[in-house]
Design an enzyme around this catalytic site. Structure first.
Site, mmCIF file in Angstrom:
data_model
loop_
_atom_site.group_PDB
_atom_site.id
_atom_site.type_symbol
_atom_site.label_atom_id
_atom_site.label_comp_id
_atom_site.label_asym_id
_atom_site.label_seq_id
_atom_site.Cartn_x
_atom_site.Cartn_y
_atom_site.Cartn_z
ATOM 1 N N GLN A 223 -7.620 -6.190 7.815
ATOM 2 C CA GLN A 223 -8.195 -4.890 7.716
ATOM 3 C C GLN A 223 -9.812 -5.224 7.185
ATOM 4 O OE1 GLN A 223 -4.016 -3.576 5.775
ATOM 5 N NE2 GLN A 223 -5.561 -2.252 4.913
ATOM 6 N N ARG A 370 -0.465 1.503 0.736
ATOM 7 C CA ARG A 370 -0.610 2.700 1.031
ATOM 8 C C ARG A 370 -1.139 3.274 -0.258
ATOM 9 N NH1 ARG A 370 1.475 6.218 6.101
ATOM 10 N NH2 ARG A 370 -0.717 7.274 6.708
ATOM 11 N N CYS A 371 -1.895 2.813 -0.893
ATOM 12 C CA CYS A 371 -2.111 3.212 -2.313
ATOM 13 C C CYS A 371 -3.613 2.868 -2.596
ATOM 14 C CB CYS A 371 -1.098 3.133 -3.163
ATOM 15 S SG CYS A 371 -1.503 2.060 -4.951
ATOM 16 N N GLU A 714 -3.698 7.735 2.392
ATOM 17 C CA GLU A 714 -2.600 7.558 1.477
ATOM 18 C C GLU A 714 -2.066 8.614 0.656
ATOM 19 O OE1 GLU A 714 -4.593 3.310 0.419
ATOM 20 O OE2 GLU A 714 -5.482 5.040 -0.306
#
Ligand code: MCN
Ligand code: CUN
Length: 769
Positions: A223, A370-371, A714
């Site tokens: 990523q 996702r945070c 997110e």
């Protein structure tokens, strides 16, 4: 008369443009790491430890070497001769690449085999003989600090126990004083269990070292390609300009593809040693047991309350289990990520957080999932705590939230832990949500149903998420400041390419960055191609995580477009034979102020940049912009779930879920909705996924972002969980049950209903009677 283009028609801001990347994905023509085959490529497999904690007495690789087709067997000992047995982590710790002294978690990398094909490599791994001497295993923070606990990280010179850090933030004294004034003190303890991001595509890499050119090319699932390039340069001591990291299409990241994994490092070393491309593709088991997990923290909080419902102060303690190596991806300054963004939704005068991180014999990671750096835990705790406090005071949950919300006119607002939130309309979001769910009607229905033995519940969750790290003053990873850049090249026919250092994994950057260019320049989105993921072509960026792409890289796209527009204005003045001051802009076109019919399009300006520039002007229409955000962006959301719990079995169903997200200006409303639905669903199948009702009527533009956008990627995963859990707890109200730890499996819910007691998910054992 205005001749401005219709922004929605050209696919600008606000257009629900279909995702251009899906053209290839739905045809099965994506190009993922495992789709790439290079000439002469070999395959690598990893031997993993079956034990969670054991001393390695010996490793015998002789049988593996004897298998035909095996080219190399790597062990920690061999890595050590090159100073690569250990590598630095993103949180200033070290992590074993291949184990030398001990294995510290089940699934840890012990050896690698490189062979003609993956099957030979796998067979050869099984032929490696490792003699382990088992050691006692630690699986939670309580065990980690217990008397006589074995020291997991005895490789570290000054490490005498299993504590990684003790950290605090906030005002301890002020919080203490506020608690003394409290009418009521509410308390909640819970465990947010370990979760795994579970992208469909596992991790993998193909390292290709070319001795003739000295160039190392690595295709990999990352990523953050530029960070990897820097890491390879620093750890492997290779010159940075000779390293090219290419992140091809990614089949979901969710945070799992942020860290540096031993597999990447080993494939690189193997390629250097063998001078052939080496491919490593992780299997699902490897991905689940060894790559970056999320959460695994124990929260204990108290809230000081006034009888009338005012929150006076919050005190929180967090015990976090980081696994065997402290490899959390988070800004250097903060030891437990942005956990202290907790309670940002509410106007709370003072708060204090203490946090202790410990090692355990579990896989390292702490990537969040996702945070934005542990804000999921922060918001989950915030909303569970608020619900518990409202219950303790006997105040309606919605009302309690409303009376304590940060008010619209109070922005920018300083949170009790020191963040500065930028903007929002919290009460309005709540109102929209309550109306959509039919709050009053549901409460009546719930009371009626109760009389007939049916358990209905309604859960409210709000979230305020810090998205878009930096600014560079406060945010860095290993000293590398967090900002981003974008490069825009407008070709002579008015078509363009925009590149950023972010890396989409499914979020749709190829679609939305073009929309920002459209908005700024009036070039139709379909005339703009977006490229990311190749460090030789993309400008520098910190990568895509923490929903920072729109806040930072997206802002850079807007800023570079503005630079292009400024130059195009000069070209327009030249073409129109007027001075620059007399030139006006409307979408897609410059015109003469006094004679609006006389104008030139952006495409005509582009052509002039290559064919008819004024004397002395540098030719071409290309530029780069670096963007260092002044602050994080702070989206807000309200999620409200209604559920029915079956008292006989503990099975529960979601009846309805309403989401009200305010992420500022929406670039692509359809993509935003996709992000919200994905976040609310996360891993379950379609069968478990309720119908969602999404609301977009509340829009508070981000005051400091060039196009007013805040992050969204997110939010629903951050705020969603508490809505579901609060709803189940609401269904159980009156039973005296205060908490059930996630996952809310039917047996836990059944246990709570049947025995009227809290159910803790604390491993390793829970009493079942
Ligand atoms: N967007 C928009 N308007 C806004 C905000 C965002 O149109 N006001 C669009 C953006 O342009 C982008 C998408 O929504 O196309 C998400 O943008 P953003 O909120 O900036 O988040 P990122 O692009 O930085 O994505 C990261 C975020 C994270 S950290 C995780 S984890 C996650 C998530 O995105 N992983 C995902 N969503 C995912 N979605 C998919 N399909 N796959 C993943 O791995
Ligand atoms: Cu936190 S998971 Mo996303 O930031 O890549």
């Amino acid at each position: 008369m205005s001749q401005a283009l219709d922004e929605i028609k050209i696919g600008g801001l606000g257009a629900s443009r279909k995702r251009v990347e899906d053209n290839r994905f739905i045809r099965g023509k994506g190009n993922y790491t495992d789709d790439i085959t290079l000439p002469g490529m070999l395959h690598m497999e990893i031997l993993r430890s079956p034990m969670a904690h054991a001393r390695i007495k010996s490793i015998d690789t002789s049988k593996a070497w004897d298998i035909p087709g095996v080219h190399l067997v790597l062990t920690g000992e061999m890595m050590a001769t090159r100073n690569l047995a250990w590598m630095p982590t993103l949180s200033y710790d070290t992590q074993a690449v291949l184990a030398t002294d001990k294995v510290r978690f089940q699934g840890q990398e012990v050896a690698c085999v490189i062979a003609d094909d993956p099957y030979i490599a796998k067979d050869a791994c099984e032929a490696i003989d490792v003699d382990y001497e088992p050691l006692p295993v630690i699986v939670n923070p309580e065990q980690a600090v217990a008397e006589g606990a074995p020291v997991i990280r005895d490789d570290k010179e000054n490490q005498r126990d299993n504590v990684i850090f003790d950290w605090e933030v906030g005002d301890g004294g002020g919080t203490h004083r506020a608690f003394e004034q409290a009418d009521v003190i509410s308390r909640l303890k819970l465990h947010y269990p370990r979760s795994h991001p579970s992208p469909i595509e596992c991790c993998g890499s193909i390292a290709d070292f070319n001795r003739a050119t000295s160039k190392l090319t690595v295709y990999m699932t990352t990523q953050a390609p530029h960070i990897i390039r820097a890491a390879v340069a620093l750890v492997a001591e290779l010159p940075e300009h000779m390293i090219r990291i290419i992140s091809p299409d990614i089949g979901g990241g969710f945070g799992n593809k942020v860290p540096v994994y031993p597999g990447y490092v080993c494939s690189i070393l193997a390629s250097i040693l063998l001078e052939r491309p080496v491919k490593w593709i992780e299997d699902k088991t490897g991905n689940l047991i060894s790559t970056g997990f999320a959460r695994d923290i124990y929260l204990d909080g108290q809230m000081a309350l006034r009888q009338d419902g005012k929150i006076l102060a919050v005190r929180m303690h967090c015990d976090s289990d980081h696994g065997a190596f402290f490899s959390d991806a988070q800004p250097s300054k903060f030891k437990i990520g942005l956990l202290h963004s907790a309670f940002a939704s509410y106007d709370i005068p003072v708060a204090h957080l203490t946090a202790r991180g410990t090692y355990s014999n579990k896989a390292p990671g702490g990537v969040a999932y996702r945070c934005s750096f542990r804000v999921t835990e922060a918001m989950f705790f915030q909303e569970r705590m608020v619900q518990a406090a409202a219950d303790d005071l006997g105040i309606d949950q919605a009302e309690f939230r409303r009376m304590n919300f940060v008010r619209d006119e109070a922005f920018p607002h300083r949170t009790p832990f020191g963040f500065l939130t930028d903007s929002g309309q919290y009460a309005k979001c709540l109102d929209v949500g309550l109306k959509a769910i039919g709050y009053e009607d549901f409460r009546r229905e719930q009371a009626e149903a109760r009389k007939r033995g049916r358990l209905l519940g309604l859960g409210i969750s709000t979230m305020t998420e810090p998205l878009g790290a930096g600014n560079s003053r406060e945010y860095d990873i290993l000293g590398i400041k967090m900002f981003d850049s974008a490069e825009l090249k407008v070709h002579m026919t008015g078509k363009a390419i925009v590149r950023t250092g972010a890396r989409t994994q499914g979020q749709g950057h190829e679609t939305t960055w073009a929309q920002i260019v459209s908005h700024e320049l009036g070039i139709p989105a379909e005339d703009v191609v977006v490229e990311e993921g190749d460090t030789d072509t993309a400008p520098f960026g910190m990568g895509t995580y923490a929903s920072r792409s729109t806040p930072v890289a997206g802002a850079a796209v807007a800023m570079v477009s503005r630079k292009i527009r400024a130059k195009a204005r000069k070209l327009a003045a030249h073409l129109l034979e007027v001075s620059e001051e007399d030139v006006e802009w409307e979408l897609g076109r410059f015109y003469v102020r006094s004679a609006p019919d006389r104008g030139v399009t952006i495409q005509e300006c582009a052509m002039a940049a290559y064919s008819n520039m004024p004397d002395g002007m540098e030719p071409g229409l290309e530029n780069t912009a670096f963007y260092d955000p002044p602050n994080l962006t702070w989206p807000f959301a309200v999620y409200i779930a209604t559920v029915e719990v079956d008292p006989e079995t503990g099975v529960w169903d979601v009846l309805k879920l309403v989401a009200v997200d305010d992420c500022g200006v929406r670039i692509n409303p359809m993509i935003v909705e996709g992000q919200i639905m994905g976040g609310l669903t996360v891993l379950p199948s379609a069968w478990e996924t309720p119908g969602f009702e999404l609301h977009s009527e509340v829009v508070t533009p981000c005051p400091h972002h060039p196009i007013g956008a805040k992050g969204i990627g997110e939010c629903a995963a951050v705020g969603g969980p508490a809505a579901y859990v609060n709803a189940v707890m609401d269904a159980l109200s009156g039973t005296g049950v205060r908490n059930i730890d996630m996952p809310l499996l039917p047996d836990r819910v059944w246990e709570a209903i049947t025995y009227r007691r809290d159910v803790s998910g604390v491993p390793p054992v829970r009493s079942d009677d």
